[in-house]
Design a protein around this motif. Structure first.
Motif, mmCIF file in Angstrom:
data_model
loop_
_atom_site.group_PDB
_atom_site.id
_atom_site.type_symbol
_atom_site.label_atom_id
_atom_site.label_comp_id
_atom_site.label_asym_id
_atom_site.label_seq_id
_atom_site.Cartn_x
_atom_site.Cartn_y
_atom_site.Cartn_z
ATOM 1 N N THR A 149 0.927 -1.205 -0.052
ATOM 2 C CA THR A 149 -0.017 -0.134 0.007
ATOM 3 C C THR A 149 0.843 1.230 -0.092
ATOM 4 O O THR A 149 1.089 2.033 0.996
ATOM 5 N N SER A 166 -8.251 10.471 2.546
ATOM 6 C CA SER A 166 -7.383 9.451 3.107
ATOM 7 C C SER A 166 -8.402 8.240 3.232
ATOM 8 O O SER A 166 -8.047 7.042 3.020
ATOM 9 N N GLN A 167 -9.463 8.412 3.793
ATOM 10 C CA GLN A 167 -10.497 7.320 3.593
ATOM 11 C C GLN A 167 -10.737 6.777 2.363
ATOM 12 O O GLN A 167 -10.840 5.464 2.365
ATOM 13 N N ASN A 168 -10.930 7.329 1.116
ATOM 14 C CA ASN A 168 -11.053 6.874 -0.109
ATOM 15 C C ASN A 168 -9.857 5.983 -0.599
ATOM 16 O O ASN A 168 -10.196 4.865 -1.116
ATOM 17 N N ILE A 169 -8.644 6.499 -0.087
ATOM 18 C CA ILE A 169 -7.502 5.819 -0.539
ATOM 19 C C ILE A 169 -7.441 4.382 0.187
ATOM 20 O O ILE A 169 -7.133 3.403 -0.364
ATOM 21 N N ASN A 171 -9.989 2.796 1.600
ATOM 22 C CA ASN A 171 -11.037 1.945 1.085
ATOM 23 C C ASN A 171 -10.601 1.341 0.057
ATOM 24 O O ASN A 171 -10.998 -0.032 -0.266
ATOM 25 N N GLU A 172 -9.828 2.006 -1.156
ATOM 26 C CA GLU A 172 -9.511 1.550 -2.313
ATOM 27 C C GLU A 172 -8.621 0.252 -2.118
ATOM 28 O O GLU A 172 -8.835 -0.863 -2.525
ATOM 29 N N TYR A 173 -7.601 0.342 -1.150
ATOM 30 C CA TYR A 173 -6.740 -0.745 -0.869
ATOM 31 C C TYR A 173 -7.273 -1.799 -0.093
ATOM 32 O O TYR A 173 -7.247 -3.102 -0.521
ATOM 33 N N SER A 175 -10.414 -2.748 -0.053
ATOM 34 C CA SER A 175 -11.468 -3.530 -0.846
ATOM 35 C C SER A 175 -10.905 -4.602 -1.936
ATOM 36 O O SER A 175 -11.458 -5.224 -2.699
ATOM 37 N N SER A 176 -9.259 -4.360 -1.958
ATOM 38 C CA SER A 176 -8.596 -5.730 -2.678
ATOM 39 C C SER A 176 -8.949 -7.012 -2.546
ATOM 40 O O SER A 176 -9.040 -7.500 -1.425
ATOM 41 N N TYR A 202 -13.732 0.920 8.298
ATOM 42 C CA TYR A 202 -13.838 0.084 7.240
ATOM 43 C C TYR A 202 -14.416 -1.064 7.421
ATOM 44 O O TYR A 202 -15.285 -1.680 6.901
#
Length: 271
Positions: A149, A166-169, A171-173, A175-176, A202
């Motif tokens: 990450t 930061s929360q969006n980034i 969450n993206e990681y 959700s992998s 999350y």
């Protein structure tokens, strides 16, 4: 010279992220004097070669040994993965050496046998496969699911945490598919405790998020006790914080990592 309980504890990291470990150590071992060195001239270690990290680590340990430390804590996952064995050999009997990986592996073996455990960290930490190798050696039927990450540490360095960006980034990681169906998640970077709340949000408490800083501090306490190196009295413990490259932004960020005001001293180790 034989180590004595009155000598300080040395702690080093590639930057100021290791202050999360230093803070945990001061909470678990409030009587100890500490000397912290952040190699801010070379951060982050996560994208450096193994050879470079080893060279930096040995030079920093040499500086700490000159300060007569009784123990050295490698408060950096990248340096723990790349340089621990070399550092331990270099330091020899002059000081006890502890990294941030082995205590976490032991904890995982004690609590997560037969389960899926996730791990997030820098590219250097993840691609070194050091956590996977040590997990397999436990022989506890733990499936380790590791994900690099790389955006998280610089994001935190820049103060982007507890924030929509930061929360969006995060969450993206998270959700992998790599991290699907895990029971616990190891934060394998000393910066990540600052976003632990976001990560827990999350997972909505369905996954235990493991901050290794407290695990490491308790492991250091045990190591010092086993070697009769615990300080039993100290009316005014001292804390010294050195960085290899000073900027006001580092000074500003330290209070987030150490949870109190810190006076940074410039130590131009590379000049």
């Amino acid at each position: 010279m034989e180590n004595t309980a009155n000598q300080p504890i040395g702690i080093f990291d590639s930057g100021i992220g290791g202050l999360t470990v230093a803070h945990a150590i001061t909470q678990v071992l409030p009587l100890e004097n500490i000397i912290y060195f952040g190699d801010t001239a070379h951060l982050p270690y996560g994208d450096k070669s193994t050879a470079a990290i080893q060279a930096y680590s040995v030079k920093i340990c040499d500086m700490l040994l000159k300060q007569k430390v009784k123990a050295i804590v490698i408060a950096c996952n990248s340096a723990s993965a790349a340089a621990y064995e070399l550092v331990r050999e270099y330091v020899g009997s002059k000081a006890k050496v502890l990294n941030v990986i082995d205590p976490t592996i032991r904890y995982m073996g004690q609590h997560y046998a037969g389960q899926r455990v996730g791990l997030i960290g820098t590219k250097q930490t993840v691609f070194s496969n050091i956590y996977r190798k040590k997990t397999d050696e436990l022989d506890r039927d733990i499936t380790l699911c590791s994900l690099a990450t790389p955006l998280l540490a610089p994001m935190i360095e820049e103060g982007f945490f507890n924030h929509n960006i930061s929360q969006n980034i995060i969450n993206e990681y998270l959700s992998s598919p790599v991290l699907a169906d895990i029971q616990a998640l190891i934060l394998a970077c000393t910066h990540y405790p600052l976003i632990k709340h976001d990560i827990e949000s999350y997972y909505k408490e369905n996954v235990q998020v493991l901050d290794s800083s407290l695990i490491v501090a308790e492991s250091l306490q045990n190591l010092l006790a086993e070697n009769n190196l615990l300080r039993t009295e100290n009316p005014q413990p001292t804390k010294r914080f050195y960085v290899s490259d000073y900027t006001e932004s580092f000074e500003h960020s330290t209070k987030y990592f150490f949870q109190e005001e810190v006076q940074l001293e410039h130590y131009p180790l590379w000049e």
